[in-house]
Enzyme design. Structure first.
Site, PDB file in Angstrom:
ATOM      1  CG  HIS A  31      -5.308  -2.817   0.661  1.00 11.95           C
ATOM      2  ND1 HIS A  31      -4.776  -2.293  -0.501  1.00 11.95           N
ATOM      3  CD2 HIS A  31      -4.670  -2.175   1.684  1.00 11.95           C
ATOM      4  CE1 HIS A  31      -3.875  -1.380  -0.204  1.00 11.95           C
ATOM      5  NE2 HIS A  31      -3.789  -1.288   1.112  1.00 11.95           N
ATOM      6  CB  SER A  68      -0.946  -0.047   1.207  1.00 16.78           C
ATOM      7  OG  SER A  68      -1.947   0.939   1.105  1.00 16.78           O
ATOM      8  CG  ASP A  77      -6.923  -2.983  -2.891  1.00 13.25           C
ATOM      9  OD1 ASP A  77      -7.504  -2.392  -1.964  1.00 13.25           O
ATOM     10  OD2 ASP A  77      -5.692  -2.944  -3.057  1.00 13.25           O
TER      11      ASP A  77
END
Length: 256
Positions: free
Chosen positions: A228, A97, A198
């Site tokens: 995610h 991320s 996601d």
């Protein structure tokens, strides 16, 4: 960090000294090393020197994160990169991320130091219209509901904050924009692993990277069974296998 603020469980950094290939991995925004350590341990088991630091403002209270900016998170990683390069012959940077965005920024800023990049669901852009309100909203409310633990696999916990601090989030979007503009400066081989399902990062980032990345080698791999936080999800083994093979190919190291 205040002396009386205790660390959250799972927020401890991870370090393992191994062979001549170093791997620096970063967790994501509001998250903790808990989301990355299993991946890091698996690469350490393959003989690599691994570092998984705790980013500034993380691992305590979300209010502490609101007192930091993206440069604070980046500076800590950059120091780790310099130390790792002094120890190792080759260095790979990676992350999940926001950690993926930071890894790409390191690769853009230090092309002579970074030999390969591995990112999992990195964040460099978002179509969420609420983000346009951040410059004003951050002065009105300190936080919004949490974005952590987007994981399909039951029983997993990345030990993320229970709230999303808005001043820090706004700073994070500045990291996105600046790094997106520098993608052409990333010349190290890139492995980009992405979950189609996601619920935190949309498809704008992968489109940006495909269009702008300067890497002569860029591999894109889907993680079909994960959300995610794929590093703790059903495709965690796939992430380890593909990243270990990629690292071996592009650093002259060994896989397993």
């Amino acid at each position: 960090m205040n002396a009386d603020v205790s660390r959250l469980p799972g927020s401890e950094p991870f370090s393992a000294d191994g062979g001549p290939v170093g791997v620096l991995l970063s967790h994501g925004f509001t998250g903790s090393p808990a989301s990355i350590v299993p991946w890091g341990r698996a690469l350490a088991d393959r003989g690599h020197t691994v570092r998984v630091p705790l980013l500034a403002g993380h691992g305590t209270r979300w209010q502490d994160l609101n007192a930091t900016r993206w440069t604070d998170w980046y500076d800590g990683l950059e120091r780790e990169l310099v130390e790792l390069r002094e120890r190792c012959e080759r260095v790979v940077v990676g992350g999940l991320s926001m950690g993926g965005a930071l890894a790409l920024r390191l690769a853009a800023d230090h092309p002579e130091t970074v030999d390969a990049v591995v990112v999992v669901n990195p964040a460099l852009a978002s179509g969420d219209p609420r983000l346009r309100l951040l410059p004003v909203l951050k002065h009105l409310v300190p936080s919004l509901p949490a974005i952590g633990n987007d994981i399909a696999k039951p029983g997993q916990d990345e030990h993320a904050y229970p709230r999303t601090p808005l001043k820090a989030l706004h700073s994070g979007t500045q990291l996105w924009r600046e790094t997106a503009d520098l993608l052409g400066d990333v010349t190290a081989p890139l492995l980009f692993l992405r979950s189609p399902q996601d619920h935190v990062v949309d498809g704008l980032t992968i489109d940006l990277v495909r269009d702008r990345i300067g890497s002569p080698v860029a591999e894109f791999v889907e993680l079909p069974r994960s959300y995610h936080v794929a590093t703790l999800d059903h495709d965690a083994d796939l992430i380890v296998e593909r990243s270990a093979a990629f690292i071996a190919t592009h650093t002259g190291g060994h896989d397993g």
